[in-house]
Design a protein around this motif. Structure first.
Motif: not given
Ligand code: SAM
Length: 255
Positions: A212-221
């Motif tokens: 999910t976007v939440r997991n994929a972008l966790a290092s940034h957002l």
């Protein structure tokens, strides 16, 4: 006589006269155009461009350069690697047009280099591997959509013109090709404040495209950041539009 071809320079020469004519008609050179052809090779496209516009050539293969110098005495030929070429050497007051049947191994790094010079470019008409053209023009939520689609569509309007069968080349490549036109966007609806950061976000997102976007972008957002950006955290990276990614990058750079 057999055509000598150097594999390391991606040399698949166009030999189908009808296809060559179609490509040149799509380029539609005008006397006021300043055109740079990348990788003219044995001159398949060059033959029909010379005399119809101001033409410069960049070719990496020294043996071919010698041949081209004899064929086109009035044309400036840079015997260089286009990936190292300094575009400020092209003395042209107006933006230039760039064309070429590109060696497939350099097409992606070359596109990224050209995007960083887009203010000096009127348009790009390139023959590329069909798969690369499909990735450049892919829309969100499709299987080919990714970093190349987003960066290309951020910088340019992209139009797939037509497919070219492998039978049009000698030697015949293993893959199909297509002609694409990329026209730099002069007034993008949304401007990225930090292109490097946008690139980093895209690498993070598409190295985990099944998450999910939440997991994929966790290092940034964080999830909260995404909610503030009005982005559904349950979506997959491929569902977000180019503008969504620019908004993410601008949000982070303003933070
Ligand atoms: N335009 C010709 C045609 O359509 O028949 C040749 C196309 S062939 C696919 C690619 C050409 O690009 C070759 O002439 C090759 O030597 C040249 N080339 C390969 N790498 C290059 C580079 N890094 N910079 C400039 N030219 C390159």
């Amino acid at each position: 006589m057999a055509i000598r071809s150097r594999k390391r320079f991606g040399q698949n020469f166009l030999t189908d006269a009808n296809i060559i004519q179609q490509i040149v008609s799509a380029i539609n050179p005008a006397p006021t155009d300043h055109i740079l052809e990348i990788g003219p090779g044995r001159g398949a496209i060059t033959n029909l461009l010379v005399g119809s516009c101001h033409l410069d050539l960049v070719e990496i293969d020294r043996d071919l350069v010698e041949r081209l110098e004899t064929l086109y005495p009035g044309v400036t030929i840079y015997s260089e690697d286009i990936l190292k070429f300094d575009f400020s050497r092209l003395r042209s007051p107006a933006p230039i047009r760039i064309v070429g049947n590109l060696p497939y191994n350099i097409s992606t790094p070359l596109l990224f280099k050209l995007f960083s010079h887009s203010e000096r470019i009127e348009d790009l008409t390139f023959m590329l591997q069909l798969e690369v053209v499909d990735r450049i023009t892919a829309q969100p939520s499709s299987k080919n959509y990714g970093r190349l689609s987003i960066m290309s569509q951020y910088h340019c309007d992209a139009e797939k013109l037509f497919q070219i069968p492998s039978s049009a080349f000698t030697p015949r490549p293993k893959v199909e090709s297509a002609l694409i036109r990329l026209t730099p966007r002069r007034n993008p609806t949304l401007v990225a404040n930090d292109l490097e950061l946008l690139g980093q976000i895209l690498v993070a997102a598409f190295s985990k495209r099944r998450k999910t976007v939440r997991n994929a972008l966790a290092s940034h957002l964080s999830g909260e950041d995404l909610q503030r950006l009005n982005i559904d955290t349950g979506l997959r990276p491929e569902n977000l539009s180019p503008d969504d990614y620019v908004r993410c990058a601008n949000y982070l750079s303003n933070k």
